[in-house]
Design an enzyme around this catalytic site. Structure first.
Site, PDB file in Angstrom:
ATOM      1  N   ARG A  93       0.726  -1.161  -0.119  1.00 18.26           N
ATOM      2  CA  ARG A  93      -0.585  -0.321  -0.187  1.00 18.26           C
ATOM      3  C   ARG A  93       0.870   0.987   0.160  1.00 18.26           C
ATOM      4  NH1 ARG A  93       0.695   3.683   2.138  1.00 18.26           N
ATOM      5  NH2 ARG A  93      -0.077   2.767   4.355  1.00 18.26           N
ATOM      6  N   PHE A 132       8.530  10.751  -3.073  1.00 18.25           N
ATOM      7  CA  PHE A 132       9.100  11.893  -2.898  1.00 18.25           C
ATOM      8  C   PHE A 132       9.955  12.663  -1.231  1.00 18.25           C
ATOM      9  CE2 PHE A 132       6.031  13.782   0.404  1.00 18.25           C
ATOM     10  CZ  PHE A 132       5.334  14.923   0.062  1.00 18.25           C
ATOM     11  N   GLU A 367       3.678  10.002   7.583  1.00 22.51           N
ATOM     12  CA  GLU A 367       2.325  10.694   7.254  1.00 22.51           C
ATOM     13  C   GLU A 367       1.677  11.473   8.187  1.00 22.51           C
ATOM     14  OE1 GLU A 367       1.369  11.621   4.173  1.00 22.51           O
ATOM     15  OE2 GLU A 367       1.730   9.568   2.386  1.00 22.51           O
ATOM     16  N   THR A 369       2.661  11.930  12.674  1.00 27.87           N
ATOM     17  CA  THR A 369       2.818  10.865  13.756  1.00 27.87           C
ATOM     18  C   THR A 369       1.443  10.840  14.624  1.00 27.87           C
ATOM     19  OG1 THR A 369       3.023  12.257  15.342  1.00 27.87           O
ATOM     20  CG2 THR A 369       4.804  11.593  14.420  1.00 27.87           C
TER      21      THR A 369
HETATM   22  P1  TGC Z   1       1.277  25.409   9.302  1.00 21.98           P
HETATM   23  O1  TGC Z   1       2.114  27.359   9.670  1.00 21.98           O
HETATM   24  O2  TGC Z   1      -0.337  25.288   9.948  1.00 21.98           O
HETATM   25  O3  TGC Z   1       0.911  25.758   7.935  1.00 21.98           O
HETATM   26  C1  TGC Z   1       2.058  26.223   6.423  1.00 21.98           C
HETATM   27  C2  TGC Z   1       1.381  26.084   5.505  1.00 21.98           C
HETATM   28  O4  TGC Z   1       0.324  24.957   5.021  1.00 21.98           O
HETATM   29  C3  TGC Z   1      -1.088  25.418   5.148  1.00 21.98           C
HETATM   30  N1  TGC Z   1      -1.004  23.718   5.528  1.00 21.98           N
HETATM   31  C4  TGC Z   1      -2.068  22.553   4.504  1.00 21.98           C
HETATM   32  N2  TGC Z   1      -2.069  22.817   3.552  1.00 21.98           N
HETATM   33  C5  TGC Z   1      -2.956  21.707   2.863  1.00 21.98           C
HETATM   34  N3  TGC Z   1      -2.759  20.883   3.497  1.00 21.98           N
HETATM   35  C6  TGC Z   1      -2.740  20.574   4.711  1.00 21.98           C
HETATM   36  N4  TGC Z   1      -2.448  19.399   5.762  1.00 21.98           N
HETATM   37  C7  TGC Z   1      -2.356  21.840   5.226  1.00 21.98           C
HETATM   38  N5  TGC Z   1      -1.058  22.108   6.812  1.00 21.98           N
HETATM   39  C8  TGC Z   1      -0.706  22.983   6.692  1.00 21.98           C
HETATM   40  C9  TGC Z   1      -1.444  26.132   6.147  1.00 21.98           C
HETATM   41  O5  TGC Z   1      -2.320  26.465   5.803  1.00 21.98           O
HETATM   42  C10 TGC Z   1      -0.055  27.166   5.387  1.00 21.98           C
HETATM   43  O6  TGC Z   1      -0.800  27.220   4.359  1.00 21.98           O
HETATM   44  P2  TGC Z   1       0.117  29.478   3.795  1.00 21.98           P
HETATM   45  O7  TGC Z   1       0.040  30.040   2.768  1.00 21.98           O
HETATM   46  O8  TGC Z   1      -0.523  30.362   5.297  1.00 21.98           O
HETATM   47  O9  TGC Z   1       1.478  29.750   4.300  1.00 21.98           O
HETATM   48  O10 TGC Z   1       2.909  24.780   9.063  1.00 21.98           O
HETATM   49  P3  TGC Z   1       3.580  24.113  10.302  1.00 21.98           P
HETATM   50  O11 TGC Z   1       4.945  24.828  10.017  1.00 21.98           O
HETATM   51  O12 TGC Z   1       2.500  24.449  11.996  1.00 21.98           O
HETATM   52  O13 TGC Z   1       3.002  22.907  10.305  1.00 21.98           O
HETATM   53  C11 TGC Z   1       2.116  22.831  10.396  1.00 21.98           C
HETATM   54  C12 TGC Z   1       2.112  20.701  10.977  1.00 21.98           C
HETATM   55  C13 TGC Z   1       2.645  19.924  12.145  1.00 21.98           C
HETATM   56  C14 TGC Z   1       0.419  19.640  11.210  1.00 21.98           C
HETATM   57  C15 TGC Z   1       2.343  19.743   9.568  1.00 21.98           C
HETATM   58  O14 TGC Z   1       3.543  20.441   9.547  1.00 21.98           O
HETATM   59  C16 TGC Z   1       2.614  18.119  10.108  1.00 21.98           C
HETATM   60  O15 TGC Z   1       1.771  17.871   8.994  1.00 21.98           O
HETATM   61  N6  TGC Z   1       3.616  17.846   9.935  1.00 21.98           N
HETATM   62  C17 TGC Z   1       4.086  16.179   9.459  1.00 21.98           C
HETATM   63  C18 TGC Z   1       5.245  15.930   8.772  1.00 21.98           C
HETATM   64  C19 TGC Z   1       4.255  14.749   7.659  1.00 21.98           C
HETATM   65  O16 TGC Z   1       3.009  14.330   8.028  1.00 21.98           O
HETATM   66  N7  TGC Z   1       5.116  14.378   7.254  1.00 21.98           N
HETATM   67  C20 TGC Z   1       5.481  13.109   5.971  1.00 21.98           C
HETATM   68  C21 TGC Z   1       6.203  12.960   5.352  1.00 21.98           C
HETATM   69  S1  TGC Z   1       6.194  12.355   4.001  1.00 21.98           S
HETATM   70  C22 TGC Z   1       5.802  10.396   4.452  1.00 21.98           C
HETATM   71  O17 TGC Z   1       5.680  10.575   5.886  1.00 21.98           O
HETATM   72  C23 TGC Z   1       5.642   9.232   3.585  1.00 21.98           C
HETATM   73  S2  TGC Z   1       5.559   8.004   4.229  1.00 21.98           S
HETATM   74  C24 TGC Z   1       5.442   7.049   2.559  1.00 21.98           C
HETATM   75  C25 TGC Z   1       4.159   6.411   2.374  1.00 21.98           C
HETATM   76  O18 TGC Z   1       5.409   4.900   2.269  1.00 21.98           O
HETATM   77  O19 TGC Z   1       2.866   6.168   2.693  1.00 21.98           O
HETATM   78  P1  FAD Z   2       9.722  13.199  15.401  1.00 22.31           P
HETATM   79  O1  FAD Z   2       9.101  14.380  14.552  1.00 22.31           O
HETATM   80  O2  FAD Z   2      11.272  13.688  15.564  1.00 22.31           O
HETATM   81  O3  FAD Z   2       8.702  12.726  16.081  1.00 22.31           O
HETATM   82  C1  FAD Z   2       9.635  12.019  17.569  1.00 22.31           C
HETATM   83  C2  FAD Z   2       7.929  11.764  18.714  1.00 22.31           C
HETATM   84  O4  FAD Z   2       8.119  13.198  18.945  1.00 22.31           O
HETATM   85  C3  FAD Z   2       6.797  11.300  17.792  1.00 22.31           C
HETATM   86  O5  FAD Z   2       6.528  10.650  18.421  1.00 22.31           O
HETATM   87  C4  FAD Z   2       6.497  12.784  17.618  1.00 22.31           C
HETATM   88  O6  FAD Z   2       4.969  12.682  18.004  1.00 22.31           O
HETATM   89  C5  FAD Z   2       6.612  14.002  18.836  1.00 22.31           C
HETATM   90  N1  FAD Z   2       6.394  15.054  18.435  1.00 22.31           N
HETATM   91  C6  FAD Z   2       7.429  15.792  17.373  1.00 22.31           C
HETATM   92  N2  FAD Z   2       6.854  16.646  17.738  1.00 22.31           N
HETATM   93  C7  FAD Z   2       5.835  17.608  18.343  1.00 22.31           C
HETATM   94  C8  FAD Z   2       5.543  18.659  19.174  1.00 22.31           C
HETATM   95  N3  FAD Z   2       5.151  19.481  18.514  1.00 22.31           N
HETATM   96  N4  FAD Z   2       4.382  18.628  20.218  1.00 22.31           N
HETATM   97  C9  FAD Z   2       4.593  17.060  20.297  1.00 22.31           C
HETATM   98  N5  FAD Z   2       4.963  16.103  20.350  1.00 22.31           N
HETATM   99  C10 FAD Z   2       5.878  15.712  19.283  1.00 22.31           C
HETATM  100  N6  FAD Z   2       8.840  11.043   4.554  1.00 22.31           N
HETATM  101  C11 FAD Z   2       9.220  11.339   3.354  1.00 22.31           C
HETATM  102  O7  FAD Z   2       9.250  13.134   3.700  1.00 22.31           O
HETATM  103  N7  FAD Z   2       8.835  10.695   1.832  1.00 22.31           N
HETATM  104  C12 FAD Z   2       9.045   9.400   2.105  1.00 22.31           C
HETATM  105  O8  FAD Z   2       8.565   8.875   1.742  1.00 22.31           O
HETATM  106  C13 FAD Z   2       8.917   8.917   4.168  1.00 22.31           C
HETATM  107  N8  FAD Z   2       9.020   7.109   3.838  1.00 22.31           N
HETATM  108  C14 FAD Z   2       8.832   6.669   5.321  1.00 22.31           C
HETATM  109  C15 FAD Z   2       8.761   5.660   5.646  1.00 22.31           C
HETATM  110  C16 FAD Z   2       8.613   5.009   6.528  1.00 22.31           C
HETATM  111  C17 FAD Z   2       9.064   3.077   6.952  1.00 22.31           C
HETATM  112  C18 FAD Z   2       8.897   5.207   7.844  1.00 22.31           C
HETATM  113  C19 FAD Z   2       9.150   5.226   9.467  1.00 22.31           C
HETATM  114  C20 FAD Z   2       8.990   6.967   7.756  1.00 22.31           C
HETATM  115  C21 FAD Z   2       8.690   7.719   6.503  1.00 22.31           C
HETATM  116  N9  FAD Z   2       9.224   9.108   6.424  1.00 22.31           N
HETATM  117  C22 FAD Z   2       8.933   9.616   4.647  1.00 22.31           C
HETATM  118  C23 FAD Z   2       8.842   9.784   7.624  1.00 22.31           C
HETATM  119  C24 FAD Z   2       7.906  10.339   8.465  1.00 22.31           C
HETATM  120  O9  FAD Z   2       7.659  11.079   7.917  1.00 22.31           O
HETATM  121  C25 FAD Z   2       8.714  10.902   9.140  1.00 22.31           C
HETATM  122  O10 FAD Z   2       9.156   9.652  10.636  1.00 22.31           O
HETATM  123  C26 FAD Z   2       7.870  11.200  10.139  1.00 22.31           C
HETATM  124  O11 FAD Z   2       6.733  12.683  10.241  1.00 22.31           O
HETATM  125  C27 FAD Z   2       7.698  12.002  11.650  1.00 22.31           C
HETATM  126  O12 FAD Z   2       9.483  12.432  11.925  1.00 22.31           O
HETATM  127  P2  FAD Z   2      10.721  12.321  12.577  1.00 22.31           P
HETATM  128  O13 FAD Z   2      10.205  10.471  12.801  1.00 22.31           O
HETATM  129  O14 FAD Z   2      11.926  12.533  12.651  1.00 22.31           O
HETATM  130  O15 FAD Z   2       9.684  12.335  14.282  1.00 22.31           O
END
Ligand code: TGC
Ligand code: FAD
Length: 388
Positions: A93, A132, A367, A369
């Site tokens: 997936r 990505f 995606e 936590t």
């Molecule tokens: P914040 O100030 O809230 O927002 C910055 C700008 O972004 C806009 N925005 C969004 N737009 C679209 N969709 C959303 N869900 C959005 N959330 C916020 C917001 O309106 C703002 O726009 P503008 O025009 O005003 O600048 O941003 P922040 O720095 O406070 O961070 C918010 C937070 C913590 C929720 C966000 O950074 C976040 O979601 N952190 C988690 C990071 C994450 O999910 N990383 C994933 C990496 S990819 C991955 O894990 C792939 S796994 C792949 C797989 O194998 O399936």
């Molecule tokens: P951290 O951000 O260091 O978090 C560590 C702990 O602190 C967590 O429990 C978190 O919830 C907590 N924490 C952090 N900030 C706060 C807060 N403000 N308040 C309370 N608690 C907080 N990323 C990509 O870009 N592309 C990919 O394709 C991708 N694939 C992945 C595949 C795998 C198998 C894994 C494990 C990860 C992948 N990721 C990818 C990365 C993934 O998105 C990150 O691991 C995730 O966003 C968390 O970041 P981190 O691991 O640095 O943890």
């Protein structure tokens, strides 16, 4: 009257014939082609490359997109495909999520017509693979802190930095890379395999998502032409909008993983005897099975309603967060509890519990936590941000 299966609330009635047909076709594919090989791939730490052409032929890559060889599925039909793929394995997936939601979607939404023509048809066919790159080693939950840098130099950009934990990284023909320019604006670039200074490393020492390629991406002054910048993406909203798409599919995937472990545990509980009785006749075992069946039922209904909101164009990011958060926690709990129903047998590779439980630890973290989604929902509920 005995009840069999996981559609306890007859939620199939909420689906169209077409949605059920698509779901059943993917279910058959997973049963016939994925389940027989996945445990060996998991043990070996390899991705089942042999399945890429099968999922592509079925139209599952970029399935929710319109045009460019994509299937243009509605949100619920698309979600059902993700449910079935994760019933097989979260790694499969993940591959499909990354290809469709995190690579094809940004090209489709933010790309130039030339970029769309160049990449999307081949990606839909599985001939070109994408990854990505948002996360960095020091910036996971807080991607706004990224230090990967893109410097404008004439008609080109020069990218320097590193991305960490990137799914599909080492097998990707193109990486969607998010980097900060000299003005501090986050922009998206198409970095192509073979570009000078771009290298990848496989991350091998994992006990989770072993049937998935996870990589580090390194950019040592990689020269990328302006024509490889996504022209319509500006700011963190660009990558975050891609995450909304992927998180949606993950929420459905959680239901699939929970279905997989429940179905195995139910059969085992009906057949395994202790104290001269099937263990499924003991109240405590029934309690565990009922809890998971109840959770799956709620998870299905949550996803169908979220899908209908998406189809109506009214799904917000916080709606998606709630489903990703709840369904992955639900699936992780289900995998642990259904492992318990199998006793010692549950720790063996003969059964899928351990594999799903281990996989779901990654899904719980990536995606966004579990706790980051709590804060996104908390922000929506209270109007107050609690990230810092
Ligand atoms: P914040 O100030 O809230 O927002 C910055 C700008 O972004 C806009 N925005 C969004 N737009 C679209 N969709 C959303 N869900 C959005 N959330 C916020 C917001 O309106 C703002 O726009 P503008 O025009 O005003 O600048 O941003 P922040 O720095 O406070 O961070 C918010 C937070 C913590 C929720 C966000 O950074 C976040 O979601 N952190 C988690 C990071 C994450 O999910 N990383 C994933 C990496 S990819 C991955 O894990 C792939 S796994 C792949 C797989 O194998 O399936
Ligand atoms: P951290 O951000 O260091 O978090 C560590 C702990 O602190 C967590 O429990 C978190 O919830 C907590 N924490 C952090 N900030 C706060 C807060 N403000 N308040 C309370 N608690 C907080 N990323 C990509 O870009 N592309 C990919 O394709 C991708 N694939 C992945 C595949 C795998 C198998 C894994 C494990 C990860 C992948 N990721 C990818 C990365 C993934 O998105 C990150 O691991 C995730 O966003 C968390 O970041 P981190 O691991 O640095 O943890």
């Amino acid at each position: 009257m005995a009840y069999k299966g996981t559609d306890f609330y007859l939620s199939d009635r909420l689906l169209s014939d077409e949605e059920r047909d698509i779901r059943d076709a993917v279910r058959d594919l997973v049963d016939e082609k994925v389940l027989p090989i996945i445990e060996d791939h998991f043990k070996a730490g390899t991705f089942p490359n042999e399945i890429i052409s099968e999922v592509a032929e079925m139209g599952l890559l970029g399935a929710s997109l319109e045009g460019y060889g994509c299937a243009g599925l509605g949100a619920v039909a698309y979600g059902l495909t993700m449910q079935e793929l994760e019933r097989g394995d979260s790694g499969l997936r993940s591959f499909v999520s990354v290809q469709g939601s995190l690579c094809m979607y940004p090209i489709h939404r933010f790309g130039s017509e030339e970029q769309k023509q160049r990449w999307l048809p081949g990606m839909a066919k599985g001939e070109l693979i994408g990854c990505f790159g948002l996360t960095e080693a020091d910036h996971g939950s807080d991607p706004a802190g990224m230090v990967t840098h893109a410097k404008r130099k004439g008609d080109d950009w020069v990218i320097s930095g590193e991305k960490m934990w990137i799914t599909n990284g080492c097998i990707a023909d193109v990486a969607i890379v998010w980097a900060r320019d000299d003005e501090g604006v986050i922009r998206g670039f198409l970095v192509e395999k073979g570009m000078k200074g771009y290298t990848t490393n496989l991350i091998e020492n994992k006990w989770s998502l072993k049937a998935s390629v996870t990589s580090e991406l390194l950019f040592d002054e990689v020269v990328v032409p302006e024509s490889n910048r996504l022209p319509e993406a500006k700011g963190l909203g660009g990558p975050l909008s891609c995450l909304n798409q992927a998180r949606y599919g993950i929420a459905w995937g959680g239901v699939g993983a929970a279905m997989a472990v429940y179905e195995v545990a139910l059969k085992y509980a009906q057949e395994r005897k202790q104290f001269d009785r099937p263990i499924g006749s003991f109240q405590l075992v029934q309690q565990k099975l009922v809890q998971v069946l109840s959770d799956i039922t709620k998870g299905q209904l949550l996803c169908i309603q979220l899908g209908r909101l998406k189809e109506a164009g009214v799904a917000e990011a916080y709606h998606v967060s709630l489903a990703k958060r709840d369904n992955i926690k639900m699936a992780l709990d289900a995998a642990r509890n259904m492992r318990d129903v199998l006793g010692a047998a549950g720790i063996c590779h003969d059964y899928p519990m351990g594999r799903h439980a281990m996989n779901l630890e990654s899904v719980y973290t990536y995606e966004g936590t579990h706790d980051i989604h709590t804060l996104i929902i908390g922000h929506a509920a209270t109007g107050l941000k609690a990230f810092t």
